[in-house]
Design a protein around this motif. Structure first.
Motif, PDB file in Angstrom:
ATOM      1  N   TYR A   1     -14.861  31.676  -2.280  1.00 47.24           N
ATOM      2  CA  TYR A   1     -14.053  31.704  -3.499  1.00 47.24           C
ATOM      3  C   TYR A   1     -13.599  33.129  -3.814  1.00 47.24           C
ATOM      4  CZ  TYR A   1     -13.053  31.466  -8.529  1.00 47.24           C
ATOM      5  OH  TYR A   1     -12.463  31.579  -9.764  1.00 47.24           O
ATOM      6  N   THR A   2     -14.502  34.085  -3.645  1.00 48.38           N
ATOM      7  CA  THR A   2     -14.157  35.486  -3.906  1.00 48.38           C
ATOM      8  C   THR A   2     -13.103  35.982  -2.928  1.00 48.38           C
ATOM      9  OG1 THR A   2     -16.405  35.883  -4.716  1.00 48.38           O
ATOM     10  CG2 THR A   2     -15.089  37.818  -4.137  1.00 48.38           C
ATOM     11  N   ILE A   3     -13.272  35.644  -1.658  1.00 46.54           N
ATOM     12  CA  ILE A   3     -12.343  36.114  -0.620  1.00 46.54           C
ATOM     13  C   ILE A   3     -10.943  35.547  -0.839  1.00 46.54           C
ATOM     14  CG2 ILE A   3     -11.802  35.997   1.845  1.00 46.54           C
ATOM     15  CD1 ILE A   3     -14.876  36.035   2.315  1.00 46.54           C
ATOM     16  N   VAL A   4     -10.862  34.234  -1.079  1.00 42.30           N
ATOM     17  CA  VAL A   4      -9.534  33.626  -1.207  1.00 42.30           C
ATOM     18  C   VAL A   4      -8.842  34.055  -2.497  1.00 42.30           C
ATOM     19  CG1 VAL A   4     -10.166  31.624   0.200  1.00 42.30           C
ATOM     20  CG2 VAL A   4     -10.461  31.516  -2.287  1.00 42.30           C
ATOM     21  N   GLY A   5      -9.596  34.596  -3.460  1.00 44.41           N
ATOM     22  CA  GLY A   5      -8.975  35.052  -4.695  1.00 44.41           C
ATOM     23  C   GLY A   5      -8.490  36.481  -4.660  1.00 44.41           C
ATOM     24  N   THR A   6      -8.753  37.197  -3.548  1.00 48.20           N
ATOM     25  CA  THR A   6      -8.339  38.600  -3.488  1.00 48.20           C
ATOM     26  C   THR A   6      -6.830  38.771  -3.468  1.00 48.20           C
ATOM     27  OG1 THR A   6      -8.556  38.533  -1.066  1.00 48.20           O
ATOM     28  CG2 THR A   6     -10.447  39.344  -2.325  1.00 48.20           C
ATOM     29  N   GLY A   7      -6.116  37.770  -2.959  1.00 43.93           N
ATOM     30  CA  GLY A   7      -4.660  37.883  -2.941  1.00 43.93           C
ATOM     31  C   GLY A   7      -4.076  37.976  -4.335  1.00 43.93           C
ATOM     32  N   GLU A   8      -4.724  37.315  -5.287  1.00 48.12           N
ATOM     33  CA  GLU A   8      -4.223  37.325  -6.667  1.00 48.12           C
ATOM     34  C   GLU A   8      -4.829  38.450  -7.489  1.00 48.12           C
ATOM     35  OE1 GLU A   8      -4.107  34.307 -10.570  1.00 48.12           O
ATOM     36  OE2 GLU A   8      -4.964  33.640  -8.650  1.00 48.12           O
ATOM     37  N   HIS A   9      -6.104  38.755  -7.262  1.00 53.63           N
ATOM     38  CA  HIS A   9      -6.809  39.697  -8.126  1.00 53.63           C
ATOM     39  C   HIS A   9      -7.022  41.078  -7.499  1.00 53.63           C
ATOM     40  CE1 HIS A   9      -7.739  36.478 -10.997  1.00 53.63           C
ATOM     41  NE2 HIS A   9      -8.019  35.714  -9.951  1.00 53.63           N
TER      42      HIS A   9
ATOM     43  N   ALA B   1     -12.561  44.144 -10.792  1.00 53.56           N
ATOM     44  CA  ALA B   1     -13.909  43.879 -11.297  1.00 53.56           C
ATOM     45  C   ALA B   1     -14.359  42.470 -10.915  1.00 53.56           C
ATOM     46  CB  ALA B   1     -13.941  44.063 -12.809  1.00 53.56           C
ATOM     47  N   ARG B   2     -13.424  41.534 -10.947  1.00 51.42           N
ATOM     48  CA  ARG B   2     -13.751  40.153 -10.578  1.00 51.42           C
ATOM     49  C   ARG B   2     -14.224  40.076  -9.141  1.00 51.42           C
ATOM     50  NH1 ARG B   2     -11.482  36.260  -7.602  1.00 51.42           N
ATOM     51  NH2 ARG B   2     -11.661  34.077  -8.238  1.00 51.42           N
ATOM     52  N   THR B   3     -13.461  40.664  -8.213  1.00 53.16           N
ATOM     53  CA  THR B   3     -13.818  40.596  -6.797  1.00 53.16           C
ATOM     54  C   THR B   3     -15.144  41.292  -6.518  1.00 53.16           C
ATOM     55  OG1 THR B   3     -11.480  40.501  -6.148  1.00 53.16           O
ATOM     56  CG2 THR B   3     -13.074  41.208  -4.471  1.00 53.16           C
ATOM     57  N   LEU B   4     -15.310  42.488  -7.067  1.00 56.48           N
ATOM     58  CA  LEU B   4     -16.538  43.239  -6.819  1.00 56.48           C
ATOM     59  C   LEU B   4     -17.751  42.542  -7.445  1.00 56.48           C
ATOM     60  CD1 LEU B   4     -15.237  46.887  -7.397  1.00 56.48           C
ATOM     61  CD2 LEU B   4     -15.690  45.746  -5.206  1.00 56.48           C
ATOM     62  N   GLY B   5     -17.575  42.012  -8.649  1.00 54.82           N
ATOM     63  CA  GLY B   5     -18.694  41.350  -9.314  1.00 54.82           C
ATOM     64  C   GLY B   5     -19.118  40.079  -8.610  1.00 54.82           C
ATOM     65  N   LEU B   6     -18.136  39.210  -8.295  1.00 57.14           N
ATOM     66  CA  LEU B   6     -18.466  37.959  -7.609  1.00 57.14           C
ATOM     67  C   LEU B   6     -18.975  38.226  -6.194  1.00 57.14           C
ATOM     68  CD1 LEU B   6     -15.538  35.615  -8.730  1.00 57.14           C
ATOM     69  CD2 LEU B   6     -17.879  35.715  -9.599  1.00 57.14           C
TER      70      LEU B   6
ATOM     71  N   GLY C   1     -14.732  33.542   9.060  1.00 62.58           N
ATOM     72  CA  GLY C   1     -13.737  34.348   9.762  1.00 62.58           C
ATOM     73  C   GLY C   1     -12.323  33.972   9.375  1.00 62.58           C
ATOM     74  N   ALA C   2     -12.057  32.661   9.256  1.00 66.28           N
ATOM     75  CA  ALA C   2     -10.716  32.213   8.878  1.00 66.28           C
ATOM     76  C   ALA C   2     -10.355  32.688   7.469  1.00 66.28           C
ATOM     77  CB  ALA C   2     -10.636  30.689   8.960  1.00 66.28           C
ATOM     78  N   ALA C   3     -11.285  32.523   6.534  1.00 66.23           N
ATOM     79  CA  ALA C   3     -11.015  32.951   5.154  1.00 66.23           C
ATOM     80  C   ALA C   3     -10.809  34.454   5.070  1.00 66.23           C
ATOM     81  CB  ALA C   3     -12.170  32.525   4.247  1.00 66.23           C
ATOM     82  N   LEU C   4     -11.666  35.224   5.765  1.00 65.88           N
ATOM     83  CA  LEU C   4     -11.524  36.675   5.762  1.00 65.88           C
ATOM     84  C   LEU C   4     -10.212  37.110   6.393  1.00 65.88           C
ATOM     85  CD1 LEU C   4     -15.075  38.054   6.661  1.00 65.88           C
ATOM     86  CD2 LEU C   4     -13.723  38.627   4.642  1.00 65.88           C
ATOM     87  N   GLY C   5      -9.869  36.497   7.519  1.00 69.91           N
ATOM     88  CA  GLY C   5      -8.655  36.884   8.221  1.00 69.91           C
ATOM     89  C   GLY C   5      -7.419  36.698   7.375  1.00 69.91           C
ATOM     90  N   VAL C   6      -7.311  35.524   6.764  1.00 68.94           N
ATOM     91  CA  VAL C   6      -6.133  35.256   5.931  1.00 68.94           C
ATOM     92  C   VAL C   6      -6.096  36.194   4.729  1.00 68.94           C
ATOM     93  CG1 VAL C   6      -5.023  33.542   4.465  1.00 68.94           C
ATOM     94  CG2 VAL C   6      -5.936  32.868   6.673  1.00 68.94           C
ATOM     95  N   ALA C   7      -7.243  36.364   4.064  1.00 64.88           N
ATOM     96  CA  ALA C   7      -7.269  37.196   2.859  1.00 64.88           C
ATOM     97  C   ALA C   7      -6.945  38.649   3.174  1.00 64.88           C
ATOM     98  CB  ALA C   7      -8.640  37.092   2.191  1.00 64.88           C
ATOM     99  N   VAL C   8      -7.594  39.208   4.185  1.00 64.87           N
ATOM    100  CA  VAL C   8      -7.402  40.626   4.497  1.00 64.87           C
ATOM    101  C   VAL C   8      -6.003  40.885   5.046  1.00 64.87           C
ATOM    102  CG1 VAL C   8      -8.176  42.517   5.979  1.00 64.87           C
ATOM    103  CG2 VAL C   8      -9.859  41.046   4.858  1.00 64.87           C
TER     104      VAL C   8
END
Length: 493
Positions: free
Chosen positions: A231-239, A244-249, A421-428
């Motif tokens: 959830y944290t990884i896939v939300g990085t595109g928006e946040h 603070a949200r990404t780092l906290g979660l 890996g898939a979630a990280l790849g797409v997000a990064v």
């Protein structure tokens, strides 16, 4: 525990041996059919996202949840589902997963609102996790002999490529010719047929029961850690990555994971025996997979975006343009990988496949804004066929330490690292591409050039991830011991 086929004590009569072989082939076909449906669904939805957005009125941020809801449930429950298969029987978990996935597909197809579709996609993720988590474990127990196992894994890898290629083309065709609802309706005949055949073809296996390994606290910790992490990884595109949200979660997810590891070290019957990680190949293959899938999945998403946003391809044309890559992966998986693994060893084959993928992504890192398909993209699509070598070799290495008692757990772990890996790849990679595109646009570059510049940076980073995977393979992985395929990594407590 009872396995799927009494291979070690089979009658020696030729007719009985042939019957046992046919039974194993039919069982493999059912497992592949189930996975075909799940993988096809993953690629078919991606192509239809614009049509879903228009019809249901999704915002760009809301639309991502049609994918994220599935990824969170799927990736978060794989490890738990694999362990449940070991405890209560992999056939039960596989059939239940197919049934839930098929029912959720029907709910997706009739959805007329955003909430219903997202909830149904979450249910699809649960069903997909249940079926996927135990599939490799069932193959390990069905085919204990290394050469036969290699061929079975090659066929399984081919199914993945076939599902991806069919989904890319079929998604565009169904969406443009009919509507997006049909991308989910196509799952119904596949799911029903696979579930019914699984009941008849797969031999029942009986695990020791939940009391033999029901680490409820461990299950809660790892499921929460994985779901929150994805959830944290896939939300990085928006946040953003530094919000603070990404780092906290992210910190909370890491804390839950650490608590899970402490629990596994102390539990009398752990959900994931940490002794499994004493195997260099199990640990190394899962680490290499995170890096490899990050690069390959990023390739799949970013190339589709490049074709549509820069070159102006439609949904069906995008699927057809990417078809050679999926066909190349499938052909290499089915026709070459098993023989090459047997002759040269999985580690050497994995190194060769990674080298081909690095070359493919290196070519993409030099794409012009006005690329022509044949000279600029087709060579890359063919080089991506190296993925057929990578996937089968990685699977064999990652499952090389799994025996009958822990095959489901090893399978769930391997599938989990694939989803991470898939979630990280797409997000990064999409974040990097977007940031670079914004910077170029702000500097006055034309839109096509700015977009291409972003994609080129992302492809270069993906190639770098695969270089790291190559080095890790060379340093860590080793040829599996001959007897490793026939024994567990460690006794089950």
């Amino acid at each position: 525990m009872t396995t799927h086929a009494p291979l070690t004590h089979a009658p020696t009569r030729p007719d009985s041996s042939r019957a046992a072989a046919r039974s194993r082939v039919l069982a493999l076909a059912v497992l592949c059919a189930g996975m075909l449906m799940i993988i096809l669904d993953g690629s078919i939805v991606t192509v239809a996202l614009p049509a879903i957005q228009d019809d249901l009125g999704f915002t760009p941020a809301g639309l991502t949840w049609t994918v994220n809801a599935y990824l969170i449930a799927f990736g978060g429950l794989l490890l738990l589902a694999g362990r449940l298969g070991d405890l209560v029987g992999r056939k039960k978990v596989f059939v239940a997963g197919l049934a839930l996935f098929t029912a959720a597909s029907l709910l997706c197809a009739v959805a007329t609102g955003q909430g219903v579709l997202i909830a149904a996609r979450f249910l699809q993720g649960i069903g997909g996790a249940m079926a996927s988590a135990v599939s490799l474990g069932m193959i390990v127990t069905l085919f204990p002999e290394p050469r036969e196992r290699g061929r079975a894994i090659a066929a399984f890898s081919f199914t993945g490529a076939a599902g991806a290629s069919i989904g890319q083309v079929l998604g565009g065709v169904l969406t443009e010719a009919l509507n997006w609802h049909w991308i989910f309706l196509i799952n119904l005949p596949l799911g029903l047929a696979a579930a019914l055949l699984a009941v008849r073809v797969l031999d029942a296996d009986h695990g020791p029961g939940l009391r033999a390994g029901a680490d409820a606290l461990g299950a809660v910790l790892i499921t929460a850690a994985l779901m929150l992490g994805i959830y944290t990884i896939v939300g990085t595109g928006e946040h953003g990555w530094a919000s603070a949200r990404t780092l906290g979660l992210g910190a909370l997810s890491a804390l839950l994971l650490a608590a899970f590891l402490v629990r596994q070290a102390r539990a009398a019957r752990p959900l994931l025996p940490l002794r499994m990680f004493r195997s260099r190949n199990v640990t190394g293959a899962n680490a290499v997979q995170v890096l490899t899938i990050s690069g390959m999945f990023g390739f799949q998403v970013l190339v589709a975006l490049y074709l549509q946003n820069v070159l102006g391809y439609g949904a069906a044309a995008t699927g057809l343009a990417m078809l050679p890559a999926a066909v190349a992966i499938g052909a290499v998986s089915l026709l070459l990988s098993a023989r090459l693994n047997a002759r040269f060893g999985e580690r050497n084959v994995l190194l060769a496949g990674l080298a081909l993928l690095v070359a493919a992504l290196g070519l993409l890192a030099r794409l012009p804004a006005g690329a022509d398909y044949v000279p600029h993209l087709l060579p890359t699509m063919l080089l991506i066929g190296g993925g057929g070598l990578v996937l089968s070799a990685l699977t064999a290495l990652g499952m090389s330490g799994a025996g009958a008692a822990d095959a489901g757990t090893a399978s769930g772990l391997f599938n989990t690292t694939q989803q991470v890996g898939a979630a990280l790849g797409v997000a990064v990679l999409t974040t990097l591409a977007g940031s670079r595109t914004s910077a170029l646009a702000a500097a006055g570059h034309p839109a096509a050039d700015a977009l291409t510049g972003g994609f080129r940076l992302a492809f270069a980073v993906a190639a770098g991830l695969l270089v790291v995977a190559f080095v890790l393979t060379a340093v860590v992985l080793r040829k599996p011991a001959p007897a490793a395929a026939d024994r567990p990594v460690a006794p089950v407590a």
